[in-house]
Design an enzyme around this catalytic site. Structure first.
Site, PDB file in Angstrom:
ATOM      1  N   ASP A 104     -38.114  26.237  -4.616  1.00 59.01           N
ATOM      2  CA  ASP A 104     -37.229  26.568  -3.501  1.00 59.01           C
ATOM      3  C   ASP A 104     -36.249  27.669  -3.880  1.00 59.01           C
ATOM      4  O   ASP A 104     -35.966  28.560  -3.083  1.00 59.01           O
ATOM      5  CB  ASP A 104     -36.459  25.332  -3.022  1.00 59.01           C
ATOM      6  CG  ASP A 104     -35.417  25.734  -1.994  1.00 59.01           C
ATOM      7  OD1 ASP A 104     -35.822  26.223  -0.932  1.00 59.01           O
ATOM      8  OD2 ASP A 104     -34.207  25.637  -2.284  1.00 59.01           O
ATOM      9  N   ARG A 163     -36.909  34.667   0.870  1.00 58.38           N
ATOM     10  CA  ARG A 163     -36.736  34.568   2.334  1.00 58.38           C
ATOM     11  C   ARG A 163     -35.487  35.315   2.782  1.00 58.38           C
ATOM     12  O   ARG A 163     -35.461  35.917   3.853  1.00 58.38           O
ATOM     13  CB  ARG A 163     -36.654  33.098   2.744  1.00 58.38           C
ATOM     14  CG  ARG A 163     -38.012  32.397   2.672  1.00 58.38           C
ATOM     15  CD  ARG A 163     -37.838  30.873   2.737  1.00 58.38           C
ATOM     16  NE  ARG A 163     -37.068  30.470   3.884  1.00 58.38           N
ATOM     17  CZ  ARG A 163     -36.198  29.455   3.895  1.00 58.38           C
ATOM     18  NH1 ARG A 163     -35.997  28.725   2.813  1.00 58.38           N
ATOM     19  NH2 ARG A 163     -35.525  29.166   4.982  1.00 58.38           N
ATOM     20  N   SER A 202     -36.812  23.436   2.410  1.00 59.78           N
ATOM     21  CA  SER A 202     -35.874  23.918   1.407  1.00 59.78           C
ATOM     22  C   SER A 202     -34.753  22.899   1.166  1.00 59.78           C
ATOM     23  O   SER A 202     -34.474  22.505   0.032  1.00 59.78           O
ATOM     24  CB  SER A 202     -35.305  25.256   1.898  1.00 59.78           C
ATOM     25  OG  SER A 202     -34.186  25.631   1.158  1.00 59.78           O
ATOM     26  N   LYS A 219     -34.398  19.807  -2.183  1.00 55.40           N
ATOM     27  CA  LYS A 219     -33.263  19.665  -3.105  1.00 55.40           C
ATOM     28  C   LYS A 219     -32.640  18.271  -2.986  1.00 55.40           C
ATOM     29  O   LYS A 219     -32.226  17.672  -3.976  1.00 55.40           O
ATOM     30  CB  LYS A 219     -32.215  20.747  -2.815  1.00 55.40           C
ATOM     31  CG  LYS A 219     -32.679  22.111  -3.329  1.00 55.40           C
ATOM     32  CD  LYS A 219     -31.746  23.228  -2.937  1.00 55.40           C
ATOM     33  CE  LYS A 219     -31.874  23.567  -1.489  1.00 55.40           C
ATOM     34  NZ  LYS A 219     -31.536  24.915  -1.080  1.00 55.40           N
TER      35      LYS A 219
HETATM   36  N1  URA Z   1     -29.893  26.033   3.143  1.00 57.19           N
HETATM   37  C1  URA Z   1     -30.909  25.860   2.270  1.00 57.19           C
HETATM   38  O1  URA Z   1     -30.729  25.268   1.208  1.00 57.19           O
HETATM   39  N2  URA Z   1     -32.111  26.351   2.586  1.00 57.19           N
HETATM   40  C2  URA Z   1     -32.379  26.999   3.734  1.00 57.19           C
HETATM   41  O2  URA Z   1     -33.484  27.397   3.968  1.00 57.19           O
HETATM   42  C3  URA Z   1     -31.308  27.172   4.632  1.00 57.19           C
HETATM   43  C4  URA Z   1     -30.082  26.669   4.310  1.00 57.19           C
END
Ligand code: URA
Length: 433
Positions: free
Chosen positions: A161, A168, A183, A187
Protein backbone atom coordinates in the site's frame (compact mmCIF):
# COMPACT_ATOMS: atom_id res chain seq x y z
CA UNK A 1 1.34 -14.96 -15.99
CA UNK A 2 1.99 -11.66 -17.79
CA UNK A 3 1.16 -8.28 -16.26
CA UNK A 4 0.00 -6.94 -19.62
CA UNK A 5 -2.77 -9.56 -19.69
CA UNK A 6 -3.93 -8.59 -16.19
CA UNK A 7 -4.08 -4.92 -17.24
CA UNK A 8 -5.97 -5.77 -20.41
CA UNK A 9 -8.50 -7.90 -18.53
CA UNK A 10 -9.31 -5.07 -16.12
CA UNK A 11 -9.28 -2.52 -18.94
CA UNK A 12 -11.99 -4.62 -20.59
CA UNK A 13 -14.05 -4.58 -17.40
CA UNK A 14 -13.54 -8.21 -16.40
CA UNK A 15 -13.17 -9.59 -12.88
CA UNK A 16 -9.60 -10.39 -11.77
CA UNK A 17 -8.91 -13.70 -10.02
CA UNK A 18 -7.18 -14.00 -6.66
CA UNK A 19 -4.11 -15.36 -8.44
CA UNK A 20 -3.95 -12.35 -10.75
CA UNK A 21 -4.38 -9.83 -7.92
CA UNK A 22 -1.69 -11.51 -5.81
CA UNK A 23 0.62 -11.73 -8.83
CA UNK A 24 0.32 -7.96 -9.21
CA UNK A 25 0.61 -7.03 -5.50
CA UNK A 26 3.57 -9.34 -4.85
CA UNK A 27 5.36 -8.40 -8.08
CA UNK A 28 4.90 -4.68 -7.54
CA UNK A 29 6.07 -4.87 -3.91
CA UNK A 30 9.26 -6.77 -4.77
CA UNK A 31 9.97 -4.60 -7.82
CA UNK A 32 9.50 -7.08 -10.68
CA UNK A 33 6.46 -5.15 -11.96
CA UNK A 34 7.40 -1.60 -12.97
CA UNK A 35 5.57 1.62 -12.07
CA UNK A 36 4.22 2.10 -15.60
CA UNK A 37 2.36 -1.20 -15.54
CA UNK A 38 1.10 -0.61 -11.99
CA UNK A 39 -0.09 2.87 -13.08
CA UNK A 40 -1.96 1.39 -16.03
CA UNK A 41 -3.70 -1.12 -13.77
CA UNK A 42 -4.62 1.57 -11.23
CA UNK A 43 -6.17 3.65 -14.01
CA UNK A 44 -8.08 0.62 -15.33
CA UNK A 45 -9.41 -0.01 -11.80
CA UNK A 46 -10.26 3.67 -11.49
CA UNK A 47 -12.53 3.46 -14.54
CA UNK A 48 -13.75 -0.13 -14.33
CA UNK A 49 -13.95 -0.57 -10.53
CA UNK A 50 -13.62 -3.79 -8.56
CA UNK A 51 -16.35 -5.95 -7.07
CA UNK A 52 -16.46 -6.82 -3.34
CA UNK A 53 -14.55 -10.05 -3.84
CA UNK A 54 -11.74 -8.41 -5.80
CA UNK A 55 -11.49 -5.55 -3.27
CA UNK A 56 -11.29 -7.98 -0.33
CA UNK A 57 -8.59 -9.98 -2.17
CA UNK A 58 -6.61 -6.81 -2.95
CA UNK A 59 -6.83 -5.81 0.73
CA UNK A 60 -5.70 -9.20 2.02
CA UNK A 61 -2.84 -9.34 -0.50
CA UNK A 62 -1.64 -5.90 0.70
CA UNK A 63 -1.86 -7.06 4.35
CA UNK A 64 0.19 -10.15 3.43
CA UNK A 65 2.83 -8.02 1.67
CA UNK A 66 4.37 -7.08 5.04
CA UNK A 67 4.30 -7.52 8.80
CA UNK A 68 1.20 -7.69 10.95
CA UNK A 69 1.22 -6.47 14.52
CA UNK A 70 0.34 -8.92 17.22
CA UNK A 71 -1.54 -7.16 20.01
CA UNK A 72 -2.57 -10.35 21.80
CA UNK A 73 -0.52 -9.45 24.87
CA UNK A 74 -2.78 -6.47 25.46
CA UNK A 75 -5.60 -7.42 27.79
CA UNK A 76 -9.15 -6.70 26.68
CA UNK A 77 -10.89 -5.97 23.41
CA UNK A 78 -8.74 -3.57 21.36
CA UNK A 79 -10.55 -0.98 19.27
CA UNK A 80 -9.12 1.29 16.63
CA UNK A 81 -10.56 4.39 15.01
CA UNK A 82 -9.60 5.75 11.63
CA UNK A 83 -10.59 8.86 9.76
CA UNK A 84 -10.51 9.02 5.95
CA UNK A 85 -8.83 12.40 6.37
CA UNK A 86 -9.85 15.93 7.03
CA UNK A 87 -8.63 19.39 7.91
CA UNK A 88 -8.60 20.29 11.61
CA UNK A 89 -9.30 16.65 12.44
CA UNK A 90 -8.16 16.26 16.03
CA UNK A 91 -10.75 13.60 16.84
CA UNK A 92 -8.14 10.91 17.63
CA UNK A 93 -6.94 12.95 20.64
CA UNK A 94 -10.51 12.94 21.86
CA UNK A 95 -11.77 9.42 21.17
CA UNK A 96 -8.55 7.85 22.54
CA UNK A 97 -8.81 9.22 26.09
CA UNK A 98 -12.63 9.18 26.15
CA UNK A 99 -12.65 5.46 25.31
CA UNK A 100 -9.67 4.73 27.58
CA UNK A 101 -11.56 6.41 30.45
CA UNK A 102 -13.99 3.45 30.56
CA UNK A 103 -11.17 0.89 30.45
CA UNK A 104 -11.21 0.00 26.74
CA UNK A 105 -7.66 -0.37 25.34
CA UNK A 106 -6.73 1.86 22.39
CA UNK A 107 -3.45 0.92 20.68
CA UNK A 108 -3.14 3.53 17.98
CA UNK A 109 -0.74 3.58 15.05
CA UNK A 110 -0.73 7.01 13.49
CA UNK A 111 0.88 8.83 10.62
CA UNK A 112 2.42 12.18 9.84
CA UNK A 113 0.84 14.96 7.83
CA UNK A 114 1.51 15.55 4.17
CA UNK A 115 0.17 18.31 1.96
CA UNK A 116 -3.02 19.92 3.24
CA UNK A 117 -3.80 17.26 5.87
CA UNK A 118 -2.22 17.22 9.30
CA UNK A 119 -0.90 14.18 11.12
CA UNK A 120 -1.58 12.97 14.64
CA UNK A 121 2.12 12.37 15.38
CA UNK A 122 3.13 15.90 14.35
CA UNK A 123 0.39 17.41 16.49
CA UNK A 124 1.40 15.38 19.57
CA UNK A 125 5.01 16.44 19.11
CA UNK A 126 3.89 20.01 19.91
CA UNK A 127 4.26 18.79 23.50
CA UNK A 128 7.95 18.91 24.32
CA UNK A 129 9.46 15.51 25.08
CA UNK A 130 6.59 13.52 23.58
CA UNK A 131 8.06 10.37 22.05
CA UNK A 132 6.26 8.60 19.20
CA UNK A 133 9.13 6.18 18.62
CA UNK A 134 8.58 3.94 21.60
CA UNK A 135 9.51 0.26 21.40
CA UNK A 136 6.87 -2.37 20.82
CA UNK A 137 7.30 -3.57 24.43
CA UNK A 138 6.84 -0.03 25.78
CA UNK A 139 3.82 0.48 23.56
CA UNK A 140 2.14 -2.68 24.87
CA UNK A 141 3.06 -1.89 28.47
CA UNK A 142 1.59 1.61 28.14
CA UNK A 143 -1.66 0.32 26.68
CA UNK A 144 -1.97 -2.28 29.43
CA UNK A 145 -1.31 0.34 32.10
CA UNK A 146 -3.06 3.45 30.76
CA UNK A 147 -5.36 1.94 28.10
CA UNK A 148 -3.92 4.31 25.51
CA UNK A 149 -0.70 4.66 23.51
CA UNK A 150 0.14 6.17 20.13
CA UNK A 151 3.08 5.10 17.98
CA UNK A 152 4.36 5.79 14.50
CA UNK A 153 3.49 3.18 11.94
CA UNK A 154 6.30 0.66 11.55
CA UNK A 155 8.09 0.68 8.21
CA UNK A 156 6.89 -2.68 7.06
CA UNK A 157 3.13 -2.50 7.63
CA UNK A 158 1.34 -3.13 4.29
CA UNK A 159 4.37 -2.05 2.18
CA UNK A 160 2.41 -2.75 -1.02
CA UNK A 161 0.00 0.00 0.00
CA UNK A 162 2.81 2.40 0.84
CA UNK A 163 4.25 2.00 -2.65
CA UNK A 164 0.91 2.02 -4.41
CA UNK A 165 -0.42 5.02 -2.50
CA UNK A 166 2.63 7.08 -3.52
CA UNK A 167 2.05 6.01 -7.14
CA UNK A 168 -1.70 6.79 -7.02
CA UNK A 169 -0.93 10.21 -5.60
CA UNK A 170 0.93 11.20 -8.78
CA UNK A 171 -1.22 9.36 -11.33
CA UNK A 172 -4.65 10.83 -10.42
CA UNK A 173 -5.94 7.51 -9.13
CA UNK A 174 -6.45 8.25 -5.43
CA UNK A 175 -10.20 8.83 -5.40
CA UNK A 176 -11.33 5.36 -6.38
CA UNK A 177 -13.58 3.55 -3.90
CA UNK A 178 -11.99 0.05 -4.08
CA UNK A 179 -8.48 1.54 -4.00
CA UNK A 180 -9.15 3.78 -0.98
CA UNK A 181 -11.02 0.98 0.81
CA UNK A 182 -8.18 -1.49 0.18
CA UNK A 183 -5.52 1.03 1.17
CA UNK A 184 -7.09 2.06 4.47
CA UNK A 185 -8.31 -1.38 5.49
CA UNK A 186 -5.00 -3.12 4.71
CA UNK A 187 -3.26 -0.85 7.22
CA UNK A 188 -6.02 -1.24 9.79
CA UNK A 189 -6.06 -5.02 9.48
CA UNK A 190 -2.27 -5.22 9.70
CA UNK A 191 -2.25 -3.12 12.90
CA UNK A 192 -4.02 -5.79 14.86
CA UNK A 193 -7.10 -4.26 16.58
CA UNK A 194 -10.10 -6.52 17.26
CA UNK A 195 -12.67 -3.95 16.13
CA UNK A 196 -12.55 -0.86 13.96
CA UNK A 197 -14.63 2.32 13.86
CA UNK A 198 -14.24 4.36 10.68
CA UNK A 199 -14.95 8.07 10.41
CA UNK A 200 -15.75 8.43 6.71
CA UNK A 201 -15.72 12.07 5.68
CA UNK A 202 -18.08 13.51 3.11
CA UNK A 203 -18.20 16.92 1.43
CA UNK A 204 -16.00 19.43 -0.32
CA UNK A 205 -12.97 18.80 1.93
CA UNK A 206 -13.16 14.99 1.68
CA UNK A 207 -12.00 12.48 -0.94
CA UNK A 208 -15.66 11.63 -1.44
CA UNK A 209 -17.63 14.77 -2.25
CA UNK A 210 -21.13 13.25 -2.30
CA UNK A 211 -23.04 11.35 0.35
CA UNK A 212 -23.71 8.58 -2.16
CA UNK A 213 -19.99 7.99 -2.83
CA UNK A 214 -19.11 8.28 0.86
CA UNK A 215 -21.74 5.70 1.70
CA UNK A 216 -20.41 3.35 -0.98
CA UNK A 217 -16.88 3.73 0.43
CA UNK A 218 -18.14 3.18 3.98
CA UNK A 219 -20.06 0.03 2.99
CA UNK A 220 -17.06 -1.35 1.13
CA UNK A 221 -14.77 -0.87 4.16
CA UNK A 222 -17.32 -2.27 6.61
CA UNK A 223 -17.75 -5.35 4.38
CA UNK A 224 -14.00 -5.88 4.13
CA UNK A 225 -13.51 -5.54 7.90
CA UNK A 226 -16.41 -7.83 8.81
CA UNK A 227 -15.46 -10.43 6.17
CA UNK A 228 -11.86 -10.47 7.36
CA UNK A 229 -12.82 -11.05 10.99
CA UNK A 230 -12.97 -7.56 12.56
CA UNK A 231 -16.22 -6.00 13.69
CA UNK A 232 -16.37 -2.75 11.78
CA UNK A 233 -18.71 0.24 11.95
CA UNK A 234 -18.52 3.41 9.85
CA UNK A 235 -19.86 6.85 10.76
CA UNK A 236 -20.27 9.21 7.82
CA UNK A 237 -19.50 12.72 9.02
CA UNK A 238 -19.40 16.13 7.40
CA UNK A 239 -16.24 17.68 5.92
CA UNK A 240 -17.69 20.68 4.10
CA UNK A 241 -15.55 22.92 6.31
CA UNK A 242 -12.64 22.33 8.71
CA UNK A 243 -13.53 20.47 11.89
CA UNK A 244 -13.63 22.74 14.93
CA UNK A 245 -11.92 26.13 14.89
CA UNK A 246 -8.22 25.35 14.98
CA UNK A 247 -6.01 24.06 12.15
CA UNK A 248 -2.32 23.44 12.84
CA UNK A 249 -0.52 21.57 15.58
CA UNK A 250 -0.22 23.10 19.08
CA UNK A 251 -3.46 25.03 18.54
CA UNK A 252 -5.27 21.77 17.72
CA UNK A 253 -3.96 20.21 20.95
CA UNK A 254 -5.26 23.25 22.83
CA UNK A 255 -8.72 22.89 21.28
CA UNK A 256 -8.79 19.15 22.03
CA UNK A 257 -7.82 19.76 25.67
CA UNK A 258 -10.65 22.28 26.02
CA UNK A 259 -13.11 19.67 24.73
CA UNK A 260 -11.71 17.02 27.10
CA UNK A 261 -12.06 19.45 29.99
CA UNK A 262 -15.72 20.00 29.12
CA UNK A 263 -15.11 23.66 28.22
CA UNK A 264 -16.34 23.33 24.63
CA UNK A 265 -19.69 21.87 23.70
CA UNK A 266 -19.58 21.83 19.93
CA UNK A 267 -19.17 19.67 16.82
CA UNK A 268 -15.90 18.23 18.08
CA UNK A 269 -17.46 16.95 21.27
CA UNK A 270 -20.51 15.63 19.41
CA UNK A 271 -18.48 13.71 16.80
CA UNK A 272 -15.96 12.31 19.24
CA UNK A 273 -18.74 11.05 21.54
CA UNK A 274 -20.48 9.47 18.54
CA UNK A 275 -17.34 7.59 17.46
CA UNK A 276 -16.34 6.70 21.02
CA UNK A 277 -19.84 5.30 21.67
CA UNK A 278 -19.52 2.88 18.74
CA UNK A 279 -16.00 1.93 19.86
CA UNK A 280 -17.15 1.02 23.36
CA UNK A 281 -20.17 -0.90 22.07
CA UNK A 282 -17.92 -2.96 19.78
CA UNK A 283 -15.68 -3.58 22.81
CA UNK A 284 -18.82 -4.89 24.55
CA UNK A 285 -18.56 -2.49 27.48
CA UNK A 286 -22.00 -1.06 26.82
CA UNK A 287 -25.10 -2.61 25.28
CA UNK A 288 -26.83 0.43 23.89
CA UNK A 289 -25.79 3.60 22.13
CA UNK A 290 -27.71 5.75 24.63
CA UNK A 291 -25.97 4.14 27.61
CA UNK A 292 -22.54 4.48 25.98
CA UNK A 293 -23.06 8.11 24.97
CA UNK A 294 -24.34 9.15 28.43
CA UNK A 295 -21.51 7.40 30.30
CA UNK A 296 -18.78 8.79 28.04
CA UNK A 297 -20.23 12.29 28.23
CA UNK A 298 -20.23 11.95 32.02
CA UNK A 299 -16.51 11.08 31.87
CA UNK A 300 -15.83 14.36 30.09
CA UNK A 301 -17.79 16.26 32.72
CA UNK A 302 -16.19 14.51 35.72
CA UNK A 303 -12.61 14.93 34.42
CA UNK A 304 -11.85 11.22 33.82
CA UNK A 305 -11.33 11.67 30.06
CA UNK A 306 -8.86 14.51 30.60
CA UNK A 307 -7.06 12.48 33.26
CA UNK A 308 -6.70 9.61 30.76
CA UNK A 309 -5.15 12.08 28.28
CA UNK A 310 -2.72 13.39 30.92
CA UNK A 311 -1.57 9.88 31.84
CA UNK A 312 -1.05 8.98 28.19
CA UNK A 313 1.02 12.12 27.53
CA UNK A 314 3.11 11.61 30.64
CA UNK A 315 3.78 7.93 29.87
CA UNK A 316 5.21 8.91 26.48
CA UNK A 317 7.49 11.57 27.94
CA UNK A 318 5.34 14.57 27.00
CA UNK A 319 5.40 17.73 29.10
CA UNK A 320 2.04 17.70 30.93
CA UNK A 321 2.64 21.23 32.22
CA UNK A 322 1.80 22.33 28.68
CA UNK A 323 -1.68 20.82 28.82
CA UNK A 324 -2.31 21.93 32.39
CA UNK A 325 -1.39 25.46 31.37
CA UNK A 326 -2.17 25.88 27.68
CA UNK A 327 -0.29 29.18 27.48
CA UNK A 328 2.92 27.10 27.69
CA UNK A 329 2.25 25.48 24.29
CA UNK A 330 4.39 26.66 21.35
CA UNK A 331 3.02 29.84 19.78
CA UNK A 332 3.82 32.12 16.86
CA UNK A 333 5.49 35.54 16.65
CA UNK A 334 2.57 37.30 14.94
CA UNK A 335 -1.22 37.12 14.84
CA UNK A 336 -2.38 38.33 11.43
CA UNK A 337 -6.12 38.95 10.98
CA UNK A 338 -7.79 38.18 7.66
CA UNK A 339 -10.90 40.32 7.25
CA UNK A 340 -14.19 39.78 5.43
CA UNK A 341 -14.15 41.57 2.06
CA UNK A 342 -17.95 42.07 2.18
CA UNK A 343 -21.00 41.63 4.42
CA UNK A 344 -23.34 38.63 4.36
CA UNK A 345 -23.30 35.03 5.58
CA UNK A 346 -20.41 32.59 5.32
CA UNK A 347 -21.77 30.05 2.82
CA UNK A 348 -18.67 27.90 2.17
CA UNK A 349 -15.16 27.37 3.56
CA UNK A 350 -13.01 25.18 1.36
CA UNK A 351 -11.28 22.94 3.87
CA UNK A 352 -8.47 21.97 1.53
CA UNK A 353 -7.50 25.62 0.93
CA UNK A 354 -7.44 26.25 4.69
CA UNK A 355 -5.17 23.20 5.03
CA UNK A 356 -2.89 24.54 2.29
CA UNK A 357 -2.83 28.01 3.92
CA UNK A 358 -1.76 26.37 7.21
CA UNK A 359 0.93 24.45 5.34
CA UNK A 360 2.25 27.71 3.82
CA UNK A 361 2.60 29.05 7.38
CA UNK A 362 4.77 26.04 8.24
CA UNK A 363 2.17 23.91 10.06
CA UNK A 364 2.37 21.18 7.40
CA UNK A 365 4.77 19.67 4.91
CA UNK A 366 4.93 20.37 1.18
CA UNK A 367 7.46 17.52 0.86
CA UNK A 368 8.22 14.56 3.11
CA UNK A 369 11.41 16.11 4.48
CA UNK A 370 9.99 19.51 5.52
CA UNK A 371 10.19 20.43 9.21
CA UNK A 372 6.99 21.27 11.07
CA UNK A 373 6.66 24.56 12.96
CA UNK A 374 4.37 23.56 15.85
CA UNK A 375 3.49 27.09 16.96
CA UNK A 376 1.93 28.34 13.71
CA UNK A 377 -1.54 27.62 12.37
CA UNK A 378 -4.97 29.03 11.67
CA UNK A 379 -7.75 29.99 14.08
CA UNK A 380 -11.13 30.26 12.36
CA UNK A 381 -13.31 32.99 13.80
CA UNK A 382 -16.27 32.50 11.43
CA UNK A 383 -17.76 29.26 10.17
CA UNK A 384 -20.51 28.35 7.72
CA UNK A 385 -23.80 30.03 8.61
CA UNK A 386 -22.20 32.89 10.61
CA UNK A 387 -23.21 36.43 9.72
CA UNK A 388 -20.33 38.79 8.94
CA UNK A 389 -19.94 42.50 8.31
CA UNK A 390 -17.30 43.81 5.94
CA UNK A 391 -14.03 44.10 7.89
CA UNK A 392 -14.90 41.44 10.50
CA UNK A 393 -12.12 38.98 11.24
CA UNK A 394 -12.65 35.70 9.37
CA UNK A 395 -9.50 33.99 10.62
CA UNK A 396 -6.37 34.74 12.60
CA UNK A 397 -3.15 33.46 11.06
CA UNK A 398 -0.69 32.48 13.77
CA UNK A 399 2.45 33.17 11.80
CA UNK A 400 6.19 33.66 12.21
CA UNK A 401 6.13 35.85 9.10
CA UNK A 402 4.76 39.35 9.64
CA UNK A 403 3.09 39.42 6.21
CA UNK A 404 2.13 35.87 5.11
CA UNK A 405 0.72 36.95 1.73
CA UNK A 406 0.28 33.46 0.25
CA UNK A 407 -1.70 32.24 3.24
CA UNK A 408 -3.88 35.37 3.31
CA UNK A 409 -4.75 34.91 -0.36
CA UNK A 410 -5.46 31.22 0.12
CA UNK A 411 -7.78 31.90 3.09
CA UNK A 412 -9.65 34.58 1.16
CA UNK A 413 -10.13 32.16 -1.74
CA UNK A 414 -11.49 29.53 0.70
CA UNK A 415 -14.30 31.70 2.10
CA UNK A 416 -17.53 32.38 0.22
CA UNK A 417 -19.87 35.05 1.52
CA UNK A 418 -23.46 35.22 0.26
CA UNK A 419 -26.39 37.54 0.89
CA UNK A 420 -28.66 34.75 2.14
CA UNK A 421 -28.17 32.45 5.12
CA UNK A 422 -27.17 28.93 3.99
CA UNK A 423 -28.93 25.77 5.16
CA UNK A 424 -27.58 24.35 8.39
CA UNK A 425 -25.00 21.57 7.89
CA UNK A 426 -25.63 18.07 9.20
CA UNK A 427 -22.62 16.82 11.18
CA UNK A 428 -23.41 13.10 11.30
CA UNK A 429 -25.03 11.78 8.16
CA UNK A 430 -25.26 8.06 8.67
CA UNK A 431 -23.96 5.07 10.60
CA UNK A 432 -23.18 1.96 8.55
CA UNK A 433 -22.91 -1.37 10.37
N1 URA B 1 -5.95 7.31 3.08
C1 URA B 1 -5.27 6.17 2.81
O1 URA B 1 -4.58 5.64 3.66
N2 URA B 1 -5.38 5.64 1.58
C2 URA B 1 -6.14 6.17 0.60
O2 URA B 1 -6.21 5.63 -0.47
C3 URA B 1 -6.83 7.36 0.90
C4 URA B 1 -6.72 7.90 2.15
Amino acid sequence: MRMVDVIQKKRNGEELTEQEIRFFVDGYTEGSIPDYQASALMMAVYFRGMNDKETATLTQAMVDSGETIDLSSIQGHKVDKHSTGGVGDKISFLTGPIVASVGVPVAKMSGRGLGHTGGTLDKLESLSGFNVEITKEQFIENVNKNKLAVAGQTGNLAPADKKLYALRDVTATVDSIPLIAGSIMSKKLASGADSIVLDVKTGSGAFMKTLEDSEALAREMVNIGNNLGRNTVAVISDMNQPLGYEVGNANEIKEAVEVLQGKRVDDLRRLSLELASHMTILAEVFDTYEEAYAKLEENIENGKAFEAFRKFIEAQGGNVAMIDDLSKLPSSKYQVEVKAPKSGYVSAIDAESIGVAAMYLGAGRATKDDEINHGVGISLKKKIGDEVSEGDTLVVLNSDDEDPTDSIEKVLSAYEIDASKPEELTLIHKVIK
